[in-house]
Design a protein around this motif. Structure first.
Motif, mmCIF file in Angstrom:
data_model
loop_
_atom_site.group_PDB
_atom_site.id
_atom_site.type_symbol
_atom_site.label_atom_id
_atom_site.label_comp_id
_atom_site.label_asym_id
_atom_site.label_seq_id
_atom_site.Cartn_x
_atom_site.Cartn_y
_atom_site.Cartn_z
ATOM 1 N N GLY A 53 0.814 -1.213 0.000
ATOM 2 C CA GLY A 53 0.000 0.000 0.000
ATOM 3 C C GLY A 53 0.849 1.263 0.000
ATOM 4 O O GLY A 53 0.441 2.304 -0.533
ATOM 5 N N LYS A 64 -3.467 9.941 3.438
ATOM 6 C CA LYS A 64 -4.083 9.250 4.576
ATOM 7 C C LYS A 64 -3.919 7.732 4.504
ATOM 8 O O LYS A 64 -3.633 7.106 5.526
ATOM 9 C CB LYS A 64 -5.562 9.618 4.680
ATOM 10 C CG LYS A 64 -5.814 11.054 5.054
ATOM 11 C CD LYS A 64 -7.305 11.362 5.059
ATOM 12 C CE LYS A 64 -7.576 12.836 5.224
ATOM 13 N NZ LYS A 64 -9.011 13.139 5.135
ATOM 14 N N PRO A 65 -4.090 7.113 3.318
ATOM 15 C CA PRO A 65 -3.909 5.652 3.271
ATOM 16 C C PRO A 65 -2.484 5.221 3.635
ATOM 17 O O PRO A 65 -2.296 4.188 4.284
ATOM 18 C CB PRO A 65 -4.234 5.295 1.825
ATOM 19 C CG PRO A 65 -5.081 6.412 1.325
ATOM 20 C CD PRO A 65 -4.586 7.635 2.043
ATOM 21 N N PRO A 110 -9.804 1.369 4.362
ATOM 22 C CA PRO A 110 -9.559 1.473 2.919
ATOM 23 C C PRO A 110 -10.381 0.470 2.118
ATOM 24 O O PRO A 110 -10.786 0.754 0.986
ATOM 25 C CB PRO A 110 -8.056 1.210 2.770
ATOM 26 C CG PRO A 110 -7.674 0.463 3.999
ATOM 27 C CD PRO A 110 -8.605 0.919 5.083
ATOM 28 N N THR A 113 -13.819 1.974 1.761
ATOM 29 C CA THR A 113 -13.699 3.201 0.971
ATOM 30 C C THR A 113 -13.478 2.885 -0.500
ATOM 31 O O THR A 113 -14.189 3.402 -1.378
ATOM 32 C CB THR A 113 -12.546 4.083 1.500
ATOM 33 O OG1 THR A 113 -12.809 4.407 2.863
ATOM 34 C CG2 THR A 113 -12.403 5.349 0.682
ATOM 35 N N GLU A 114 -12.503 2.054 -0.791
ATOM 36 C CA GLU A 114 -12.185 1.729 -2.191
ATOM 37 C C GLU A 114 -13.329 0.987 -2.870
ATOM 38 O O GLU A 114 -13.649 1.264 -4.027
ATOM 39 C CB GLU A 114 -10.887 0.926 -2.278
ATOM 40 C CG GLU A 114 -9.655 1.725 -1.929
ATOM 41 C CD GLU A 114 -9.439 2.925 -2.855
ATOM 42 O OE1 GLU A 114 -9.557 2.773 -4.086
ATOM 43 O OE2 GLU A 114 -9.142 4.011 -2.340
#
Length: 157
Positions: A53, A64-65, A110, A113-114
């Protein structure tokens, strides 16, 4: 595929393996335990997920990720330290279990979100990772995590 690079596809795949291993561990043992095969798979795939990542810059530079990946690695280090040392004294097992659970919660951020901003293809559920509904969902999930963490810690005690 889904606008992902080869690294993005690998990262997504390994992250899904981690989430599935975590869910299996919660279902089977009510905790992620790296002494068991499912826990080992979770730990290794989560570390690989965080590291891969860090190489993904779909939204520009460091964001942020990336910060979440680094925080997750720190939380995993605390879990391993709690498991392998006496640094936390009689609370070592609680720190270990709650830390692994927190790392799982971090996977959800994530992942949700993704997924919600990419699927279904052409008409994603949400327009932006900043959508208010996501913030509300993560707040609710954090409360669920807190309740589960207290339950896990009391269960161990």
């Amino acid at each position: 595929m889904f606008g992902l690079t080869v690294l993005g596809i690998f990262h997504t795949t390994i992250s899904l393996v981690a989430v599935i291993a975590g869910l299996h561990a919660f279902w089977r043992w009510q905790a992620i335990d790296p002494r068991k095969t499912g826990g080992k798979i979770y730990l290794v795939t989560t570390v690989v997920s965080c590291l891969t990542g860090l190489g993904i810059f779909a939204h520009g530079g460091f964001g942020k990720p990336h910060a979440l990946a680094l925080i997750t690695l720190v939380v995993l280090a605390i879990a391993v330290l709690a498991q392998t040392s006496s640094l936390f004294g009689r609370f070592s097992r609680q720190v270990e279990v709650v830390s692994y659970s927190l790392s799982f919660f971090f996977h959800l951020i994530p992942g949700i979100t993704e997924t919600s901003t990419r699927l279904p293809l052409g008409h994603p559920l949400l327009d932006s990772p900043e959508a208010p509904v996501l913030q509300t969902l993560f707040a609710v999930l954090f409360v669920v995590f807190l309740v589960a963490a207290v339950w896990q810690a009391r269960r161990i005690k």
